[in-house]
Every structure is written in C-alpha cells, then in structure tokens.
Design a protein around this motif. Structure first.
Motif, PDB file in Angstrom:
ATOM      1  N   ILE A 136       0.845  -1.207   0.000  1.00  0.00           N
ATOM      2  CA  ILE A 136       0.000   0.000   0.000  1.00  0.00           C
ATOM      3  C   ILE A 136       0.877   1.252   0.000  1.00  0.00           C
ATOM      4  CG2 ILE A 136      -1.680   1.354   1.320  1.00  0.00           C
ATOM      5  CD1 ILE A 136      -2.810  -1.215   2.467  1.00  0.00           C
ATOM      6  N   ARG A 137       1.838   1.263   0.924  1.00  0.00           N
ATOM      7  CA  ARG A 137       2.682   2.456   1.030  1.00  0.00           C
ATOM      8  C   ARG A 137       3.642   2.561  -0.171  1.00  0.00           C
ATOM      9  NH1 ARG A 137       0.415   0.581   5.778  1.00  0.00           N
ATOM     10  NH2 ARG A 137       2.219  -0.391   6.737  1.00  0.00           N
ATOM     11  N   SER A 191      -4.380   4.998  -4.023  1.00  0.00           N
ATOM     12  CA  SER A 191      -3.891   3.731  -3.451  1.00  0.00           C
ATOM     13  C   SER A 191      -3.992   3.785  -1.919  1.00  0.00           C
ATOM     14  CB  SER A 191      -2.471   3.428  -3.933  1.00  0.00           C
ATOM     15  OG  SER A 191      -1.559   4.426  -3.532  1.00  0.00           O
ATOM     16  N   GLN A 192      -3.007   4.363  -1.258  1.00  0.00           N
ATOM     17  CA  GLN A 192      -3.043   4.409   0.215  1.00  0.00           C
ATOM     18  C   GLN A 192      -4.221   5.286   0.653  1.00  0.00           C
ATOM     19  OE1 GLN A 192       0.416   6.268   1.881  1.00  0.00           O
ATOM     20  NE2 GLN A 192       0.163   5.297   3.874  1.00  0.00           N
ATOM     21  N   GLY A 193      -5.042   4.742   1.556  1.00  0.00           N
ATOM     22  CA  GLY A 193      -6.289   5.438   1.899  1.00  0.00           C
ATOM     23  C   GLY A 193      -6.118   6.588   2.864  1.00  0.00           C
ATOM     24  N   THR A 235      -2.325   1.295  13.924  1.00  0.00           N
ATOM     25  CA  THR A 235      -1.256   0.361  13.555  1.00  0.00           C
ATOM     26  C   THR A 235      -0.531  -0.110  14.816  1.00  0.00           C
ATOM     27  OG1 THR A 235      -0.994   1.439  11.429  1.00  0.00           O
ATOM     28  CG2 THR A 235       0.871   0.143  12.205  1.00  0.00           C
ATOM     29  N   TYR A 269      -6.538  -6.479   5.679  1.00  0.00           N
ATOM     30  CA  TYR A 269      -5.640  -5.329   5.615  1.00  0.00           C
ATOM     31  C   TYR A 269      -4.216  -5.842   5.847  1.00  0.00           C
ATOM     32  CZ  TYR A 269      -3.367  -1.033   7.154  1.00  0.00           C
ATOM     33  OH  TYR A 269      -2.480   0.001   7.307  1.00  0.00           O
ATOM     34  N   ASN A 307     -11.629  -3.290   5.547  1.00  0.00           N
ATOM     35  CA  ASN A 307     -10.702  -2.868   4.516  1.00  0.00           C
ATOM     36  C   ASN A 307     -10.056  -4.145   4.005  1.00  0.00           C
ATOM     37  OD1 ASN A 307      -8.550  -1.825   3.072  1.00  0.00           O
ATOM     38  ND2 ASN A 307      -7.533  -0.874   4.827  1.00  0.00           N
ATOM     39  N   TYR A 311     -12.947   2.381  10.676  1.00  0.00           N
ATOM     40  CA  TYR A 311     -13.984   2.958   9.796  1.00  0.00           C
ATOM     41  C   TYR A 311     -15.350   2.958  10.478  1.00  0.00           C
ATOM     42  CZ  TYR A 311     -10.172   2.228   6.596  1.00  0.00           C
ATOM     43  OH  TYR A 311      -8.925   2.261   6.015  1.00  0.00           O
ATOM     44  N   LYS A 350      -9.240   8.340  10.399  1.00  0.00           N
ATOM     45  CA  LYS A 350     -10.264   8.390   9.366  1.00  0.00           C
ATOM     46  C   LYS A 350     -11.427   9.270   9.799  1.00  0.00           C
ATOM     47  CE  LYS A 350      -7.876   5.132   7.281  1.00  0.00           C
ATOM     48  NZ  LYS A 350      -6.577   4.610   7.650  1.00  0.00           N
ATOM     49  N   TYR A 391     -13.242   2.074   0.304  1.00  0.00           N
ATOM     50  CA  TYR A 391     -12.499   1.365  -0.741  1.00  0.00           C
ATOM     51  C   TYR A 391     -13.445   0.648  -1.683  1.00  0.00           C
ATOM     52  CZ  TYR A 391      -8.943   2.153   2.733  1.00  0.00           C
ATOM     53  OH  TYR A 391      -8.117   2.763   3.634  1.00  0.00           O
ATOM     54  N   ARG A 419      -7.482  -2.287  -5.737  1.00  0.00           N
ATOM     55  CA  ARG A 419      -8.250  -1.478  -4.779  1.00  0.00           C
ATOM     56  C   ARG A 419      -8.016   0.004  -5.048  1.00  0.00           C
ATOM     57  NH1 ARG A 419      -6.766  -0.510   1.470  1.00  0.00           N
ATOM     58  NH2 ARG A 419      -5.616   1.153   0.396  1.00  0.00           N
TER      59      ARG A 419
HETATM   60  N1  GLN Z   1      -5.595   2.113   6.029  1.00  0.00           N
HETATM   61  C1  GLN Z   1      -5.091   2.816   4.870  1.00  0.00           C
HETATM   62  C2  GLN Z   1      -5.070   1.882   3.675  1.00  0.00           C
HETATM   63  O1  GLN Z   1      -5.435   0.743   3.761  1.00  0.00           O
HETATM   64  C3  GLN Z   1      -3.748   3.413   5.119  1.00  0.00           C
HETATM   65  C4  GLN Z   1      -2.826   2.424   5.666  1.00  0.00           C
HETATM   66  C5  GLN Z   1      -1.525   2.971   6.116  1.00  0.00           C
HETATM   67  O2  GLN Z   1      -0.710   3.222   5.277  1.00  0.00           O
HETATM   68  N2  GLN Z   1      -1.344   3.096   7.399  1.00  0.00           N
HETATM   69  O3  GLN Z   1      -4.671   2.303   2.628  1.00  0.00           O
END
Ligand code: GLN
Length: 389
Positions: free
Chosen positions: A16-17, A32-34, A97, A121, A170, A201, A232, A317, A361
């Motif tokens: 994701i990152r 991409s990254q939420g 996290t 996730y 997610n 969420y 969020k 998402y 996603r």
């Molecule tokens: N929860 C967000 C995602 O799924 C961001 C995740 C994160 O990078 N900490 O994209």
C-alpha cells in the motif's frame, strides 16, 4: 557480517505504502493508500495552532493524556453502550497500527494461532509475523464477502488464541451484521478465544448498514480488545492517534507493551484532537453523508466507464475487476496504471491469502475534483493499457 533477523525475512515492505511512492513518482492521482486530500475540521486546526504556544511539548502520560482519555471514554461509552473507564480501560497509541501490534503482543505467545479473514488489511500479516503468531485464514466470499460458519468453526477447532476482526472491513467494504458477529461471538466463547478488532472505519458506514461494536455483544467485553483511531474519523491520518479499549486486566498489560514500544503518542496532537472527540452527533452524521456522496459519485463514474466493482457497505475502498485487461500480475497492472493512465491503485493480491490477481483497490477519500480527475483519466484506460486487442 552477522545475518539480520529471521522474522523480517518473511515479509516485504507494505505494498500500500509502496504504491503511494510509485504514484508520486509518476504524478498519478493517488487512490492507493487510503487517506484524504481534504482538510481536517477547522476547529482541530485552530486548536492545533494554539497548542503550539501552550505547554504540551513534553511527554504526556504514557498511556495517553488524561483529558484525551476522558473525552474518548465519553464518546465511546455513548457509542459502545457501556461506561468506559478513562483511567483503566484505554491506552492511547501511535495510530491504530500500533494499537493492533500492541494488542497482538499483549495476547499472543510465539507459535499461537490467530484467525484472520481474507481479504485482510495487509498489516495483519506483518503483525502476526512480528509477534511470532501463525495466521489461520478464513475466506470471505464475494459479492457480500460472507464467511462460511463451518469453515470458521474449523479454524476455531485449531485452538487459536485470537481472531482479528476488521469491521467495517478494509479492503472489501463489508459491514458485519449483528447475526454474523453473534456467530463469531458464540465461537469465541465456545473455544475461549480473544477477539482483536480494527474499527477505524466505525463512522464510515452507508445506509442501510449499521456498525455494531463487537465489544457490545453479550459477554464479549471480557474477551475483546477494541482497536481504533482518529485518523479516518477526523481526516488526520498523519497525526498518528489511535487507541485500545479493553477490560482493565488486558489494558494493564497493553500499557506495558505500548510503553516500551513507543512511550506515547504525540502530546500536542492529543491535546488538539480533544476538540474533535468532543464534537456532537451532528459531526458524525455529516461525515457519513459526505462519504456517501463520494461513494455514489465514484461508483457512478466507474459504472459509466463500465468497469465492474464491489459495492462497499462501509469504509472508503472499492475493488475493481481487471480481468478484461489481460494482465497476469495485478502488481504489474498497477504500475502500468500509475505510469500510463495516471491513477494510483493497490494490487488486490496484497490483501488476499487466496491466489487472487484480478482485483485492484481504489479509495474515494478525496475531494470531488480529485475523484473527477481520476475518473477522467480512467475513461481512457482501455485504449491505453489493455493487453487484449
Ligand atoms: N488504512 C489505509 C489503507 O489501507 C492506510 C494504511 C496505512 O498506510 N497506514 O490504505
């Protein structure tokens, strides 16, 4: 040179990152990254500016500033239907996290099994590896992403120490119904298992769906470690404010884990965020309405382009089916999408235990103009990156 730790051999960086970095590299609209590209509530920013001139520059109490815990306890007591003790039943963490990682370290020993629903996730994979636990994956079946109760019970028969429940979920957007949660609760009781929730969420749920806090189910308070965050809910993902809510005996241990992991969440940011925790119900209604509009706008755009996708019940998402484009690797597809179409997405394979390569996603926590820009770019997707002519 000696070798590096074995536990880190088994996972990559976060996909994701990584996709955020790739999106930035190509100047893509990053879905991409939420995280939002709109401003947090003005009141929080105003308070943050004041806080910089006040006396909040040293450590707060390691398990969270007193007024933050009090404001949080009041808000969550209202929602979870039980009086939460700000002094004994909360640890404030650096984002959810850390809350999840601390929860895992609090309840599991190396070798313990942990049930994880798939898709999941991606952090949960790393959390289990870092804490030495072993995941047992239970599939959620599209389109509603329901689980099969027998499959779940089979997983429980392997005597897991905990189950991780992401609700609203997610990446698939599932909101677990009360009845589904009750099935999980009965099994957790029957097999004497903890439940670690990720409820970040909790306020992003679409009508007619409703969020039920797992800890609020009968007899579940004692065995639930509720993790969530302010990221969020108040559009402040960079503030890294999360928390664990659980019974006192569990929190006593979680406090110690958290203390040695990070000492504490940022004191000035906790102070500024108290403003948000004190918002009335209206704020959460508006948030829900705002995200409902964004969801409708984005899904309609995807329908107009003719890409099939999931319909989220909660979270922000959507999973798109990319089968028609002829790519064997969804990772390759996402790189090409960022480079040639200019939209950042996350390959679905980073969320599934099963061999799934036909989903990506996207998220819609963005200004309407950003969503329109992404949709404009996606309109030309078939001419630009389809491998099948
Ligand atoms: N929860 C967000 C995602 O799924 C961001 C995740 C994160 O990078 N900490 O994209």
């Amino acid at each position: 040179m000696p070798s590096l730790s074995k536990r880190t051999e088994n996972f990559t960086d976060s996909v994701i990152r990584r996709m955020t970095r790739i999106s930035n590299q190509y100047g893509a609209v990053n879905l991409s990254q939420g995280f939002p590209d709109f401003e947090p509530p003005r009141e929080l920013l105003d308070r943050l500016a004041e806080v910089s001139k006040e006396d909040f520059h040293q450590y707060s109490i390691t398990w969270g500033a007193q007024n933050f815990r009090e404001a949080l306890a009041e808000k969550q007591s209202r929602l979870m239907g039980r009086k939460i003790d700000p002094n004994g039943e909360i640890v404030v963490t650096c984002g959810s996290t850390e809350a999840m990682m601390a929860a895992m370290m609090t309840v599991t020993n190396p070798g313990d099994k942990v049930i994880v629903f798939s898709p999941f996730y991606e952090n949960y994979g790393a959390d289990t590896i870092l804490s030495g636990a072993e995941p047992i994956y239970v599939p959620l079946y599209p389109p509603e992403f329901n689980f099969n109760a027998d499959e779940l019970e089979n997983a429980f028969k392997q005597h897991p120490k905990a189950l991780i429940l992401c609700n609203p979920s997610n990446p698939c957007g599932k909101v677990f119904t009360y009845d589904e949660l009750k099935v999980i609760a009965d099994l957790a009781e029957k097999y004497d298992t903890f439940v670690i929730t990720d409820e970040v969420y909790e306020h992003i749920v679409y009508e007619p769906y409703k969020h039920t806090y797992f800890a609020s189910l009968p007899k579940m308070w004692e065995r639930t470690i509720s993790c969530s965050s302010l990221s969020k809910t108040y559009s402040i993902t960079g503030w890294r404010l999360g928390y664990i809510i659980a019974p006192k005996n569990i929190i006593e241990v979680a406090k110690k884990v958290h203390d040695f992991l990070t000492v504490g969440a940022a004191a000035p940011l906790q102070e500024a965020a108290v403003t948000g925790l004190k918002f009335g119900d209206e704020y959460y209604k508006d948030l829900q309405a705002k995200y409902t509009k964004k969801k409708d706008l984005f899904l309609k755009g995807l329908d107009d382009i003719g890409i099939s996708h999931t319909i989220p019940q909660g979270a922000y998402y959507v999973l798109l089916d990319i089968s028609e484009f002829g790519y064997e690797s969804d990772l390759e597809f996402c790189e090409v999408l960022a480079r040639d179409v200019g939209v950042g997405a996350v390959p679905g394979s980073s969320f599934f235990r099963e061999n799934v390569n036909h989903l990506i996603r996207l998220h819609f926590a963005k200004k309407d103009e950003t969503l329109y820009e992404a949709l404009n770019r996606l309109e030309h997707i078939r001419n630009k990156i389809c491998k099948i002519l």
